[in-house]
Write an enzyme that holds these catalytic residues in place. Structure first.
Site, PDB file in Angstrom:
ATOM      1  CB  SER A  46      -3.695   7.721  -0.516  1.00 17.29           C
ATOM      2  OG  SER A  46      -2.403   7.831   0.064  1.00 17.29           O
ATOM      3  N   GLY A  69      -5.911  10.570   2.112  1.00 14.61           N
ATOM      4  CA  GLY A  69      -5.743  11.680   3.040  1.00 14.61           C
ATOM      5  C   GLY A  69      -6.189  11.399   4.455  1.00 14.61           C
ATOM      6  CG  ASN A 126      -2.366  10.878   5.167  1.00 13.54           C
ATOM      7  OD1 ASN A 126      -1.701  11.467   4.329  1.00 13.54           O
ATOM      8  ND2 ASN A 126      -3.191   9.900   4.846  1.00 13.54           N
ATOM      9  CG  ASP A 164       3.439  10.638  -5.744  1.00 15.26           C
ATOM     10  OD1 ASP A 164       4.096   9.577  -5.875  1.00 15.26           O
ATOM     11  OD2 ASP A 164       2.294  10.666  -5.252  1.00 15.26           O
ATOM     12  CG  HIS A 173       0.793   7.778  -3.463  1.00 18.94           C
ATOM     13  ND1 HIS A 173       1.041   9.131  -3.444  1.00 18.94           N
ATOM     14  CD2 HIS A 173      -0.093   7.535  -2.461  1.00 18.94           C
ATOM     15  CE1 HIS A 173       0.333   9.696  -2.475  1.00 18.94           C
ATOM     16  NE2 HIS A 173      -0.356   8.741  -1.862  1.00 18.94           N
TER      17      HIS A 173
END
Length: 231
Positions: A56, A93, A124, A205, A208
């Site tokens: 991502s 992801g 991840n 968040d 990112h």
């Protein structure tokens, strides 16, 4: 390298990142980029073709595609007079195992052999607590594929979050320097260097980067890319 993480509020954000990178639909998410969705557009014959192959952080989660890392990297390189196309081959992801499974498919779908591959996977794996030994094995397999195809590589690394524990962090954080040395490839040790923990450069968040954060990252990585593309 772990000194970069104290401002990272990990307990709740680990869950957020897993959700943010999962590819599940949500109103504020960028569309997940699947390997089959990557557009194939031939670059200029006299230009360089760079493939940004990652998760991502490459795909551009939470930002417009014209604000993503690959797009902004291409823009920065062109501003320096370089004739280059940076192809976004990021998938939100994605783990190293999934990346290994799609790498050759992605390369085979390109209009020609790329001049450089940026490889940025493993975050991840860490967030899901996967065995660092397996992550390293998958990354080695990808680097073997790229080496066999005689494709130059720039590796962008990740660091383990503190709540993963000291033993896990020691094992995970050693992966990228070891691979860079073994395969003699340039390494940018921590993709989020200079932006993580700073609200000015991160999305809501706190995981990112926002467009301003992407620009900072690009400014740090672009010189590595330029050096690798130099004749």
């Amino acid at each position: 390298m772990a000194r970069h993480w104290p401002t990272y509020v990990v307990c709740g954000l680990i869950v957020q990142m897993l959700l943010g990178c999962s590819g599940e639909p949500a109103a504020n998410k960028a569309t997940t980029v699947n390997a089959s969705d990557v557009q194939v557009v031939a670059p200029k014959a006299d230009g360089n073709l760079v493939v940004a192959f990652g998760d991502s952080l490459y795909a551009g989660y939470g930002v417009a595609q014209n604000e993503s890392f690959p797009h902004e990297l291409e823009k920065a390189l062109k501003a320096k007079g370089e004739n280059v196309e940076v192809r976004n081959a990021g998938v939100s992801g994605e783990t190293t195992q999934a990346g290994l499974q799609r790498l050759e498919f992605t390369l085979d779908g390109l209009p020609r052999k790329p001049d450089l591959v940026l490889l940025g996977l493993g975050g991840n794996d860490m967030l899901r607590g996967l065995d660092p030994a397996q992550s390293e094995k998958n990354l080695r397999a990808m680097l073997d594929i790229l080496k066999a195809r005689k494709l130059p590589v720039v590796l962008t690394g990740m660091l383990a979050a503190p709540n993963m524990g000291a033993d896990y962090a020691t094992r995970f954080n050693a992966i990228y320097p070891a691979l860079a040395k073994a395969y003699d490839v340039p390494l940018y040790p921590f993709f989020l260097e200079g932006v993580i923990g700073d609200a000015r450069y991160m999305q809501a968040d706190s995981v990112h980067p926002n467009p301003a954060g992407v620009d900072i990252i690009v400014g740090k990585i672009a010189p590595l890319v330029s050096d690798k593309l130099a004749p």
